[in-house]
Design a protein around this motif. Structure first.
Motif, PDB file in Angstrom:
ATOM      1  N   GLU A 209       0.829  -1.214   0.000  1.00 51.13           N
ATOM      2  CA  GLU A 209       0.000   0.000   0.000  1.00 51.13           C
ATOM      3  C   GLU A 209       0.862   1.261   0.000  1.00 51.13           C
ATOM      4  OE1 GLU A 209      -2.694  -0.002   3.294  1.00 51.13           O
ATOM      5  OE2 GLU A 209      -3.508  -1.963   2.756  1.00 51.13           O
ATOM      6  N   HIS A 210       2.038   1.185   0.629  1.00 48.65           N
ATOM      7  CA  HIS A 210       2.953   2.324   0.711  1.00 48.65           C
ATOM      8  C   HIS A 210       4.165   2.009  -0.158  1.00 48.65           C
ATOM      9  CE1 HIS A 210       0.718   4.192   3.966  1.00 48.65           C
ATOM     10  NE2 HIS A 210       0.567   2.986   4.450  1.00 48.65           N
ATOM     11  N   GLN A 211       4.212   2.583  -1.319  1.00 43.58           N
ATOM     12  CA  GLN A 211       5.255   2.242  -2.286  1.00 43.58           C
ATOM     13  C   GLN A 211       6.664   2.445  -1.737  1.00 43.58           C
ATOM     14  OE1 GLN A 211       4.473   0.658  -5.045  1.00 43.58           O
ATOM     15  NE2 GLN A 211       2.350   0.817  -4.411  1.00 43.58           N
ATOM     16  N   SER A 212       6.825   3.353  -0.785  1.00 42.04           N
ATOM     17  CA  SER A 212       8.161   3.591  -0.222  1.00 42.04           C
ATOM     18  C   SER A 212       8.553   2.509   0.783  1.00 42.04           C
ATOM     19  CB  SER A 212       8.210   4.963   0.445  1.00 42.04           C
ATOM     20  OG  SER A 212       7.267   5.015   1.498  1.00 42.04           O
ATOM     21  N   ALA A 213       7.612   1.643   1.142  1.00 47.27           N
ATOM     22  CA  ALA A 213       7.872   0.615   2.151  1.00 47.27           C
ATOM     23  C   ALA A 213       8.131  -0.740   1.501  1.00 47.27           C
ATOM     24  CB  ALA A 213       6.698   0.529   3.123  1.00 47.27           C
TER      25      ALA A 213
ATOM     26  N   ILE B  61       4.561   0.808   9.480  1.00 46.50           N
ATOM     27  CA  ILE B  61       4.458   1.100   8.040  1.00 46.50           C
ATOM     28  C   ILE B  61       3.500   2.263   7.822  1.00 46.50           C
ATOM     29  CG2 ILE B  61       3.612   0.235   5.819  1.00 46.50           C
ATOM     30  CD1 ILE B  61       4.619  -2.567   6.704  1.00 46.50           C
ATOM     31  N   HIS B  62       2.347   2.231   8.468  1.00 48.46           N
ATOM     32  CA  HIS B  62       1.366   3.305   8.293  1.00 48.46           C
ATOM     33  C   HIS B  62       1.853   4.622   8.890  1.00 48.46           C
ATOM     34  CE1 HIS B  62      -1.657   0.848   6.421  1.00 48.46           C
ATOM     35  NE2 HIS B  62      -1.639  -0.012   7.422  1.00 48.46           N
TER      36      HIS B  62
ATOM     37  N   LYS C 225       5.174   5.575   9.608  1.00 46.74           N
ATOM     38  CA  LYS C 225       6.410   6.132   9.058  1.00 46.74           C
ATOM     39  C   LYS C 225       6.577   5.891   7.562  1.00 46.74           C
ATOM     40  CE  LYS C 225       8.765   5.874  13.407  1.00 46.74           C
ATOM     41  NZ  LYS C 225      10.026   6.022  14.037  1.00 46.74           N
ATOM     42  N   GLU C 226       5.638   5.135   6.969  1.00 42.77           N
ATOM     43  CA  GLU C 226       5.682   4.791   5.545  1.00 42.77           C
ATOM     44  C   GLU C 226       6.999   4.129   5.151  1.00 42.77           C
ATOM     45  OE1 GLU C 226       4.256   7.653   2.799  1.00 42.77           O
ATOM     46  OE2 GLU C 226       2.468   8.069   3.969  1.00 42.77           O
ATOM     47  N   THR C 227       7.538   3.380   6.067  1.00 38.26           N
ATOM     48  CA  THR C 227       8.735   2.589   5.802  1.00 38.26           C
ATOM     49  C   THR C 227       8.694   1.359   6.688  1.00 38.26           C
ATOM     50  OG1 THR C 227      11.142   2.649   5.626  1.00 38.26           O
ATOM     51  CG2 THR C 227      10.163   3.806   7.486  1.00 38.26           C
TER      52      THR C 227
END
Length: 199
Positions: free
Chosen positions: A120-124, A164-165, A167-169
Motif C-alpha cells: 500500500e505504501h510504495q516507499s515501504a 508502516i502506516h 512512518k511509511e517505511t
C-alpha cells in the motif's frame, strides 16, 4: 499400466509426484517445525496444481490462479488467498517455493498482512534478506508461544503494520526482533542472548 507412451508418461508423473512427497516429508522432518505441518501429500498435490503457472510468478498471479484452493493443517483449513498476499511485490521462482511458503499457515498469514501493508505504501518495500528476517522472527515466536493462539505473531505483525502506516517505511529486521523479544519477556517467556530474538 500399459507399456506404451501414455503408460510410461503416467509412470514418470507418478514417480515425480512420489519424489516430491518424499522430499517434502524429509524437509519437514529436518526442519524444526514448531507448528503442526500440513500433510505432505496435500502439499505435493498443491505443487502439481501450480504447474499451470509460468514461473517466476508473482504472489498475485498465484492467488488469481489457485487462491480458492484449500490447504488443511492441524490448526484448520486455509485457502491459498488466506496465506499469500494479493500483491505484485512478492514473487516465487518455482512451485516448490510457493509450497514452502504455505506449509506454515500462521507465519504465512502474518507475512501476507505485512506484505500487503508494505504494498500500500510504495516507499515501504523490502528485500529478500529483510523478508527472511521477518519470517524467521515469526517462526521463533511460533516456537515460543505455540500454545497461546499465536498472540505474539499477531502482536508483532500489528506492530510492523503500525510502523508502516506511521512512518511509511518498514522497520529493520533487528527492530522487529527487538520488539518480539520485548513481547516475549513481558509475557513471561525467557529469551536468551544467544537466540535469534535475544538482541
Amino acid at each position: 499400466m500399459a507399456d506404451n507412451k501414455n503408460g510410461r508418461e503416467a509412470q514418470a508423473q507418478n514417480e515425480e509426484r512420489r519424489q516430491r512427497e518424499r522430499a517434502i516429508t524429509e524437509e519437514l522432518e529436518r526442519a524444526d517445525e514448531p507448528e503442526p505441518p500440513v500433510d505432505p501429500t496435500e502439499l505435493a498435490y498443491f505443487e502439481t496444481e501450480l504447474e499451470s503457472l509460468e514461473f517466476p510468478a508473482t504472489a498475485a498471479d498465484v492467488v488469481a490462479t489457485v487462491g480458492d484452493h484449500e490447504i488443511e493443517s492441524a490448526d484448520g483449513t486455509y485457502t491459498v488467498a488466506d496465506l499469500l498476499p494479493d500483491a505484485e511485490v512478492e514473487s516465487f521462482e518455482s512451485p516448490a517455493e510457493v509450497r514452502t511458503r504455505v506449509q506454515r499457515p500462521t507465519v504465512a498469514g502474518a507475512m501476507k498482512r505485512v506484505v500487503e501493508a508494505a504494498d500500500e505504501h510504495q516507499s515501504a518495500s523490502f528485500g529478500a534478506s529483510q523478508r527472511d528476517g521477518y519470517e524467521r522472527t515469526f517462526r521463533e515466536l511460533r516456537a515460543i508461544d505455540a500454545d497461546d493462539d499465536d498472540e505474539g505473531i499477531r502482536a508483532i505483525a500489528d506492530w510492523i503494520i503500525g510502523r508502516i502506516h506511521e512512518k511509511e517505511t518498514l522497520p529493520g529486521s533487528r527492530d522487529v526482533r527487538r520488539q518480539a523479544a520485548k513481547f516475549c519477556r513481558s509475557s513471561g517467556y525467557s529469551v536468551r542472548n544467544d537466540e535469534w530474538l535475544g538482541i
